[in-house]
Design a protein around this motif. Sequence first.
Motif, PDB file in Angstrom:
ATOM      1  N   LYS A   1     -15.700   8.083  15.849  1.00  0.00           N
ATOM      2  CA  LYS A   1     -14.583   7.936  16.782  1.00  0.00           C
ATOM      3  C   LYS A   1     -14.044   9.320  17.148  1.00  0.00           C
ATOM      4  N   PHE A   2     -14.069   9.627  18.427  1.00  0.00           N
ATOM      5  CA  PHE A   2     -13.558  10.914  18.896  1.00  0.00           C
ATOM      6  C   PHE A   2     -12.060  10.977  18.630  1.00  0.00           C
ATOM      7  N   ILE A   3     -11.627  12.063  17.965  1.00  0.00           N
ATOM      8  CA  ILE A   3     -10.209  12.266  17.706  1.00  0.00           C
ATOM      9  C   ILE A   3      -9.624  13.183  18.778  1.00  0.00           C
ATOM     10  N   ASN A   4     -10.131  14.413  18.844  1.00  0.00           N
ATOM     11  CA  ASN A   4      -9.654  15.344  19.869  1.00  0.00           C
ATOM     12  C   ASN A   4     -10.360  16.682  19.706  1.00  0.00           C
ATOM     13  N   VAL A   5      -9.981  17.617  20.558  1.00  0.00           N
ATOM     14  CA  VAL A   5     -10.450  18.998  20.472  1.00  0.00           C
ATOM     15  C   VAL A   5      -9.362  19.753  19.731  1.00  0.00           C
ATOM     16  N   SER A   6      -9.683  20.252  18.544  1.00  0.00           N
ATOM     17  CA  SER A   6      -8.644  20.862  17.713  1.00  0.00           C
ATOM     18  C   SER A   6      -8.546  22.370  17.851  1.00  0.00           C
ATOM     19  N   GLU A   7      -9.589  23.014  18.395  1.00  0.00           N
ATOM     20  CA  GLU A   7      -9.553  24.471  18.569  1.00  0.00           C
ATOM     21  C   GLU A   7     -10.371  24.830  19.798  1.00  0.00           C
ATOM     22  N   LEU A   8      -9.938  25.892  20.488  1.00  0.00           N
ATOM     23  CA  LEU A   8     -10.647  26.360  21.669  1.00  0.00           C
ATOM     24  C   LEU A   8     -10.467  27.872  21.750  1.00  0.00           C
ATOM     25  N   TYR A   9     -11.585  28.585  21.792  1.00  0.00           N
ATOM     26  CA  TYR A   9     -11.557  30.048  21.832  1.00  0.00           C
ATOM     27  C   TYR A   9     -12.406  30.537  22.993  1.00  0.00           C
ATOM     28  N   LYS A  10     -11.870  31.466  23.745  1.00  0.00           N
ATOM     29  CA  LYS A  10     -12.654  32.093  24.807  1.00  0.00           C
ATOM     30  C   LYS A  10     -13.517  33.173  24.167  1.00  0.00           C
ATOM     31  N   ILE A  11     -14.793  33.163  24.526  1.00  0.00           N
ATOM     32  CA  ILE A  11     -15.718  34.170  24.026  1.00  0.00           C
ATOM     33  C   ILE A  11     -15.780  35.263  25.083  1.00  0.00           C
ATOM     34  N   SER A  12     -15.318  36.440  24.701  1.00  0.00           N
ATOM     35  CA  SER A  12     -15.215  37.515  25.690  1.00  0.00           C
ATOM     36  C   SER A  12     -16.576  38.099  26.057  1.00  0.00           C
ATOM     37  N   ALA A  13     -17.479  38.156  25.099  1.00  0.00           N
ATOM     38  CA  ALA A  13     -18.810  38.694  25.388  1.00  0.00           C
ATOM     39  C   ALA A  13     -19.798  38.147  24.372  1.00  0.00           C
ATOM     40  N   LEU A  14     -20.976  37.834  24.840  1.00  0.00           N
ATOM     41  CA  LEU A  14     -22.037  37.410  23.928  1.00  0.00           C
ATOM     42  C   LEU A  14     -22.816  38.647  23.522  1.00  0.00           C
ATOM     43  N   ILE A  15     -22.449  39.175  22.345  1.00  0.00           N
ATOM     44  CA  ILE A  15     -23.128  40.365  21.842  1.00  0.00           C
ATOM     45  C   ILE A  15     -23.672  40.055  20.458  1.00  0.00           C
ATOM     46  N   ASP A  16     -24.736  40.701  20.103  1.00  0.00           N
ATOM     47  CA  ASP A  16     -25.372  40.488  18.815  1.00  0.00           C
ATOM     48  C   ASP A  16     -24.381  40.766  17.687  1.00  0.00           C
ATOM     49  N   GLY A  17     -24.191  39.798  16.822  1.00  0.00           N
ATOM     50  CA  GLY A  17     -23.317  39.957  15.666  1.00  0.00           C
ATOM     51  C   GLY A  17     -21.851  39.660  15.939  1.00  0.00           C
ATOM     52  N   ALA A  18     -21.508  39.213  17.146  1.00  0.00           N
ATOM     53  CA  ALA A  18     -20.106  38.919  17.464  1.00  0.00           C
ATOM     54  C   ALA A  18     -19.612  37.754  16.612  1.00  0.00           C
ATOM     55  N   GLU A  19     -18.387  37.846  16.124  1.00  0.00           N
ATOM     56  CA  GLU A  19     -17.801  36.764  15.343  1.00  0.00           C
ATOM     57  C   GLU A  19     -17.336  35.675  16.293  1.00  0.00           C
ATOM     58  N   LEU A  20     -17.868  34.476  16.130  1.00  0.00           N
ATOM     59  CA  LEU A  20     -17.508  33.361  16.982  1.00  0.00           C
ATOM     60  C   LEU A  20     -16.465  32.464  16.341  1.00  0.00           C
ATOM     61  N   TYR A  21     -16.461  32.413  15.016  1.00  0.00           N
ATOM     62  CA  TYR A  21     -15.569  31.485  14.334  1.00  0.00           C
ATOM     63  C   TYR A  21     -15.378  31.956  12.909  1.00  0.00           C
ATOM     64  N   SER A  22     -14.167  31.785  12.411  1.00  0.00           N
ATOM     65  CA  SER A  22     -13.866  32.140  11.031  1.00  0.00           C
ATOM     66  C   SER A  22     -12.853  31.152  10.487  1.00  0.00           C
ATOM     67  N   ARG A  23     -13.077  30.659   9.274  1.00  0.00           N
ATOM     68  CA  ARG A  23     -12.148  29.730   8.644  1.00  0.00           C
ATOM     69  C   ARG A  23     -12.105  30.048   7.157  1.00  0.00           C
ATOM     70  N   VAL A  24     -10.924  30.117   6.604  1.00  0.00           N
ATOM     71  CA  VAL A  24     -10.774  30.366   5.174  1.00  0.00           C
ATOM     72  C   VAL A  24     -10.911  29.028   4.451  1.00  0.00           C
ATOM     73  N   GLN A  25     -11.851  28.965   3.506  1.00  0.00           N
ATOM     74  CA  GLN A  25     -12.099  27.753   2.732  1.00  0.00           C
ATOM     75  C   GLN A  25     -11.576  27.956   1.324  1.00  0.00           C
ATOM     76  N   GLU A  26     -10.642  27.128   0.898  1.00  0.00           N
ATOM     77  CA  GLU A  26     -10.149  27.201  -0.477  1.00  0.00           C
ATOM     78  C   GLU A  26     -10.957  26.231  -1.332  1.00  0.00           C
ATOM     79  N   SER A  27     -11.232  26.652  -2.563  1.00  0.00           N
ATOM     80  CA  SER A  27     -12.026  25.823  -3.465  1.00  0.00           C
ATOM     81  C   SER A  27     -11.446  25.931  -4.866  1.00  0.00           C
ATOM     82  N   ASP A  28     -11.448  24.821  -5.582  1.00  0.00           N
ATOM     83  CA  ASP A  28     -10.981  24.828  -6.973  1.00  0.00           C
ATOM     84  C   ASP A  28     -11.979  25.499  -7.899  1.00  0.00           C
ATOM     85  N   ASN A  29     -13.235  25.599  -7.453  1.00  0.00           N
ATOM     86  CA  ASN A  29     -14.277  26.156  -8.304  1.00  0.00           C
ATOM     87  C   ASN A  29     -15.111  27.138  -7.483  1.00  0.00           C
TER      88      ASN A  29
END
Length: 119
Positions: free
Chosen positions: A64-92
Motif C-alpha cells: 500500500k502506497f503511503i507517500n513520498v517521504s523525502e525528495l532531494y535535487k541532485i545537482s550533478a551526476l558525478i562519480d562518487g557523489a553522495e546521493l543519500y545518507s541516513r544514520v542507523q542506530e543499532s543496539d548491537n
Amino acid sequence: MSWFLAKIVYQIICGEGHHTPQFDEQLRLIEADDETTAFAKAQTIGELEQEMFFNQAQKLVQWKFINVSELYKISALIDGAELYSRVQESDNAASYIELVHKKAAHIRSNITHRFLELF
C-alpha cells in the motif's frame, strides 16, 4: 530538466495485518523540471506500483502506497557523489557490521555469478 532522488514508502500488509508493521522504503530517480513536478511524479509512481497478490499460504499481501517521504535535487551526476545518507542506530554494533559485510558479500557473489553467465 533536473534529476531528483525520491524516497517512496509502501506499507506491506499480509492477511488481516495482525503482524509487526512492515514498510518498504524505495529510493527512486526522478527526472523533472522542478521539485513540485518531481514530487507529483514520485507520488504517481507510488500509486501506480501498489500491488495486491496472494502468497503461498493464500493470504492477501498488499503493498500500500503511503507517500513520498523525502525528495532531494541532485545537482550533478558525478562519480562518487553522495546521493543519500541516513544514520542507523543499532543496539548491537557487531551484528550491524556483520550484516553490512554479508550484504556486501552477497553483492560480490551476484556480480561474479552474472560475470560467469556471460561465458
